[in-house]
Write a protein that holds these residues in place. Sequence first.
Motif, PDB file in Angstrom:
ATOM      1  N   ASP A 193      17.847  12.144  30.514  1.00  0.00           N
ATOM      2  CA  ASP A 193      17.597  10.914  29.756  1.00  0.00           C
ATOM      3  C   ASP A 193      18.919  10.494  29.117  1.00  0.00           C
ATOM      4  O   ASP A 193      19.203  10.807  27.963  1.00  0.00           O
ATOM      5  N   PRO A 194      19.759   9.805  29.896  1.00  0.00           N
ATOM      6  CA  PRO A 194      21.126   9.535  29.428  1.00  0.00           C
ATOM      7  C   PRO A 194      21.238   8.516  28.288  1.00  0.00           C
ATOM      8  O   PRO A 194      22.342   8.120  27.939  1.00  0.00           O
ATOM      9  N   THR A 195      20.097   8.159  27.679  1.00  0.00           N
ATOM     10  CA  THR A 195      20.202   7.341  26.466  1.00  0.00           C
ATOM     11  C   THR A 195      19.958   8.226  25.241  1.00  0.00           C
ATOM     12  O   THR A 195      20.104   7.782  24.109  1.00  0.00           O
ATOM     13  N   ALA A 196      19.587   9.501  25.461  1.00  0.00           N
ATOM     14  CA  ALA A 196      19.330  10.413  24.338  1.00  0.00           C
ATOM     15  C   ALA A 196      20.425  11.475  24.267  1.00  0.00           C
ATOM     16  O   ALA A 196      20.981  11.891  25.287  1.00  0.00           O
ATOM     17  N   LYS A 197      20.705  11.919  23.048  1.00  0.00           N
ATOM     18  CA  LYS A 197      21.714  12.961  22.826  1.00  0.00           C
ATOM     19  C   LYS A 197      21.304  14.261  23.524  1.00  0.00           C
ATOM     20  O   LYS A 197      20.126  14.634  23.475  1.00  0.00           O
ATOM     21  N   MET A 198      22.250  14.932  24.163  1.00  0.00           N
ATOM     22  CA  MET A 198      21.956  16.269  24.665  1.00  0.00           C
ATOM     23  C   MET A 198      21.691  17.149  23.449  1.00  0.00           C
ATOM     24  O   MET A 198      22.526  17.224  22.541  1.00  0.00           O
ATOM     25  N   SER A 199      20.528  17.762  23.410  1.00  0.00           N
ATOM     26  CA  SER A 199      20.159  18.516  22.211  1.00  0.00           C
ATOM     27  C   SER A 199      19.313  19.712  22.582  1.00  0.00           C
ATOM     28  O   SER A 199      18.476  19.646  23.486  1.00  0.00           O
ATOM     29  N   VAL A 213      30.501   3.889  41.594  1.00  0.00           N
ATOM     30  CA  VAL A 213      30.842   4.753  40.454  1.00  0.00           C
ATOM     31  C   VAL A 213      31.790   3.997  39.530  1.00  0.00           C
ATOM     32  O   VAL A 213      32.947   3.737  39.861  1.00  0.00           O
ATOM     33  N   SER A 214      31.268   3.607  38.352  1.00  0.00           N
ATOM     34  CA  SER A 214      32.131   2.942  37.366  1.00  0.00           C
ATOM     35  C   SER A 214      31.621   3.257  35.968  1.00  0.00           C
ATOM     36  O   SER A 214      30.481   3.701  35.794  1.00  0.00           O
ATOM     37  N   PHE A 215      32.480   3.042  34.965  1.00  0.00           N
ATOM     38  CA  PHE A 215      32.135   3.401  33.590  1.00  0.00           C
ATOM     39  C   PHE A 215      31.575   2.182  32.864  1.00  0.00           C
ATOM     40  O   PHE A 215      32.271   1.200  32.653  1.00  0.00           O
ATOM     41  N   ASP A 216      30.285   2.249  32.512  1.00  0.00           N
ATOM     42  CA  ASP A 216      29.636   1.154  31.796  1.00  0.00           C
ATOM     43  C   ASP A 216      28.462   1.777  31.035  1.00  0.00           C
ATOM     44  O   ASP A 216      27.378   1.989  31.604  1.00  0.00           O
ATOM     45  N   GLU A 217      28.707   2.089  29.767  1.00  0.00           N
ATOM     46  CA  GLU A 217      27.711   2.859  29.015  1.00  0.00           C
ATOM     47  C   GLU A 217      26.369   2.143  28.886  1.00  0.00           C
ATOM     48  O   GLU A 217      25.328   2.781  28.804  1.00  0.00           O
ATOM     49  N   LYS A 218      26.413   0.815  28.856  1.00  0.00           N
ATOM     50  CA  LYS A 218      25.165   0.047  28.706  1.00  0.00           C
ATOM     51  C   LYS A 218      24.366   0.014  30.003  1.00  0.00           C
ATOM     52  O   LYS A 218      23.195   0.348  30.030  1.00  0.00           O
ATOM     53  N   GLU A 219      25.044  -0.404  31.077  1.00  0.00           N
ATOM     54  CA  GLU A 219      24.347  -0.612  32.350  1.00  0.00           C
ATOM     55  C   GLU A 219      24.217   0.676  33.165  1.00  0.00           C
ATOM     56  O   GLU A 219      23.320   0.792  33.982  1.00  0.00           O
ATOM     57  N   LYS A 220      25.170   1.593  32.965  1.00  0.00           N
ATOM     58  CA  LYS A 220      25.171   2.821  33.774  1.00  0.00           C
ATOM     59  C   LYS A 220      25.339   4.039  32.871  1.00  0.00           C
ATOM     60  O   LYS A 220      26.333   4.764  32.968  1.00  0.00           O
ATOM     61  N   GLY A 253      23.904   6.956  32.752  1.00  0.00           N
ATOM     62  CA  GLY A 253      23.920   8.263  33.423  1.00  0.00           C
ATOM     63  C   GLY A 253      25.260   8.527  34.080  1.00  0.00           C
ATOM     64  O   GLY A 253      25.884   9.583  33.877  1.00  0.00           O
ATOM     65  N   VAL A 254      25.743   7.558  34.867  1.00  0.00           N
ATOM     66  CA  VAL A 254      27.028   7.716  35.557  1.00  0.00           C
ATOM     67  C   VAL A 254      28.154   7.836  34.526  1.00  0.00           C
ATOM     68  O   VAL A 254      29.070   8.667  34.668  1.00  0.00           O
ATOM     69  N   SER A 255      28.086   7.031  33.469  1.00  0.00           N
ATOM     70  CA  SER A 255      29.145   7.066  32.440  1.00  0.00           C
ATOM     71  C   SER A 255      29.185   8.422  31.752  1.00  0.00           C
ATOM     72  O   SER A 255      30.260   8.959  31.460  1.00  0.00           O
ATOM     73  N   ASN A 256      28.006   8.989  31.498  1.00  0.00           N
ATOM     74  CA  ASN A 256      27.946  10.312  30.877  1.00  0.00           C
ATOM     75  C   ASN A 256      28.609  11.353  31.782  1.00  0.00           C
ATOM     76  O   ASN A 256      29.423  12.169  31.328  1.00  0.00           O
ATOM     77  N   LEU A 257      28.293  11.292  33.074  1.00  0.00           N
ATOM     78  CA  LEU A 257      28.884  12.262  34.015  1.00  0.00           C
ATOM     79  C   LEU A 257      30.399  12.080  34.099  1.00  0.00           C
ATOM     80  O   LEU A 257      31.156  13.058  34.123  1.00  0.00           O
ATOM     81  N   LEU A 258      30.843  10.817  34.102  1.00  0.00           N
ATOM     82  CA  LEU A 258      32.294  10.574  34.139  1.00  0.00           C
ATOM     83  C   LEU A 258      32.971  11.104  32.881  1.00  0.00           C
ATOM     84  O   LEU A 258      34.049  11.701  32.937  1.00  0.00           O
ATOM     85  N   GLY A 259      32.318  10.888  31.740  1.00  0.00           N
ATOM     86  CA  GLY A 259      32.881  11.371  30.463  1.00  0.00           C
ATOM     87  C   GLY A 259      33.005  12.887  30.458  1.00  0.00           C
ATOM     88  O   GLY A 259      34.025  13.451  30.042  1.00  0.00           O
ATOM     89  N   ILE A 260      31.976  13.552  30.941  1.00  0.00           N
ATOM     90  CA  ILE A 260      31.991  15.025  30.980  1.00  0.00           C
ATOM     91  C   ILE A 260      33.082  15.502  31.952  1.00  0.00           C
ATOM     92  O   ILE A 260      33.886  16.384  31.626  1.00  0.00           O
ATOM     93  N   TYR A 261      33.113  14.885  33.116  1.00  0.00           N
ATOM     94  CA  TYR A 261      34.091  15.290  34.142  1.00  0.00           C
ATOM     95  C   TYR A 261      35.510  15.098  33.596  1.00  0.00           C
ATOM     96  O   TYR A 261      36.385  15.968  33.741  1.00  0.00           O
ATOM     97  N   SER A 262      35.726  13.961  32.972  1.00  0.00           N
ATOM     98  CA  SER A 262      37.051  13.684  32.419  1.00  0.00           C
ATOM     99  C   SER A 262      37.445  14.745  31.394  1.00  0.00           C
ATOM    100  O   SER A 262      38.561  15.278  31.417  1.00  0.00           O
ATOM    101  N   ALA A 263      36.504  15.072  30.501  1.00  0.00           N
ATOM    102  CA  ALA A 263      36.822  16.031  29.432  1.00  0.00           C
ATOM    103  C   ALA A 263      37.125  17.422  29.975  1.00  0.00           C
ATOM    104  O   ALA A 263      38.040  18.089  29.492  1.00  0.00           O
ATOM    105  N   ILE A 264      36.370  17.860  30.985  1.00  0.00           N
ATOM    106  CA  ILE A 264      36.632  19.235  31.443  1.00  0.00           C
ATOM    107  C   ILE A 264      37.774  19.321  32.451  1.00  0.00           C
ATOM    108  O   ILE A 264      38.362  20.381  32.642  1.00  0.00           O
TER     109      ILE A 264
END
Length: 334
Positions: free
Chosen positions: A193-199, A233-240, A242-253
Amino acid sequence: RPRVLSGIQPTSGSFHLGNYLGAVRQWVALQDSHDAYYMVVDLHAITVEQDPATLRANTRASVAQLLGMGLDPERCTLFVQSHVPEHAQLGWVMNCMAGFGEAARMTQFKDKSAKQGSDRTTVGLFTYPILQVADILLYQADQVPVGEDQRQHVELTRDLAERFNHRYGPQPTFTVPSPYILKETAKVFDLQDPTAKMSKSASSAKGLVNLLDEPRVSAKKFRSAVTDTGTVVSFDEKEKPGVSNLLGIYSAISGRSVAELVEHFEGKMYGALKTELADAFSEWVAPIQERTQAYLDDPAALDEVLARGAEKARSVASETLATVYDRIGFLAAK
Ligand code: AQP
């Protein structure tokens, strides 16, 4: 050197990716530039019911993981909150500085208590942000590295520090701290549920990536992450989200920028992103797991780290508490 302070709850056997990217990663990075104090906050953990043996085991596991993730006791002060009695002592004083309405406005309390129902919600859960105020002020921290969900509690800390300084002036008693929140990793989202915080408490098992799980279990979660019906595959937190979350995680690690990753995935489908991230995660987490296990296998070394940490923390905390007790008019014990 400016001082930083932060804490993490020992409420599970494993930290999750949100804890790491939102908080601990910054803790590791700040060790060299800052006078860093980090703690496992067991007093906070008991705001919900804990099994004693499990709490003790999780506290050890938490310390081992923090060391495994890169905290170095030679470069930071690492301790367990209950080893420093001043937290509870200043906590009471700050309870008496906070307004009831002010505490009742804390959104995390509202969310958690709504889920639990009022009979199961402890008074401790209500006042936990105020204990957190005491945690921070005891060390005269300049900055508090946390995830976005903690911003309101740091704001409360600022308000209460200013109130105390004003009421018991003219010299300020407390440093007024700022939140240290990195935009890119302020909030890691649930993979399902990529609109909710991982908790830990709210995410479904499939949406939560635990750092100590078997890497192939986490890899599967990445491969079945919820995205959207698009293909690019593009970064758009509003429209995408789920994909944006995965990109953010990938970028960080990986240390690669989101822009670089988007370019890399040009012409490829979401599946490629998920598979590459799953592999990158497995590779990244393996040494963390190995180091954590090495600390778990050496309880004497872990105890030694904690004893040194508590001693150092107590020397700072007791000085602040003595000043506070004096300023509020408590009769000095002879
Ligand atoms: N999803 C997240 N994204 C970014 N940062 C996060 N943090 C937690 N979740 C995310 C940050 O982790 C640090 C430790 O928080 P904590 O001790 O409050 O951890 P927690 O309560 O165990 O985390 P959860 O999963 O959020 O627990 P529940 O579900 O019980 O509320 C903090 O700096 C926090 O911001």
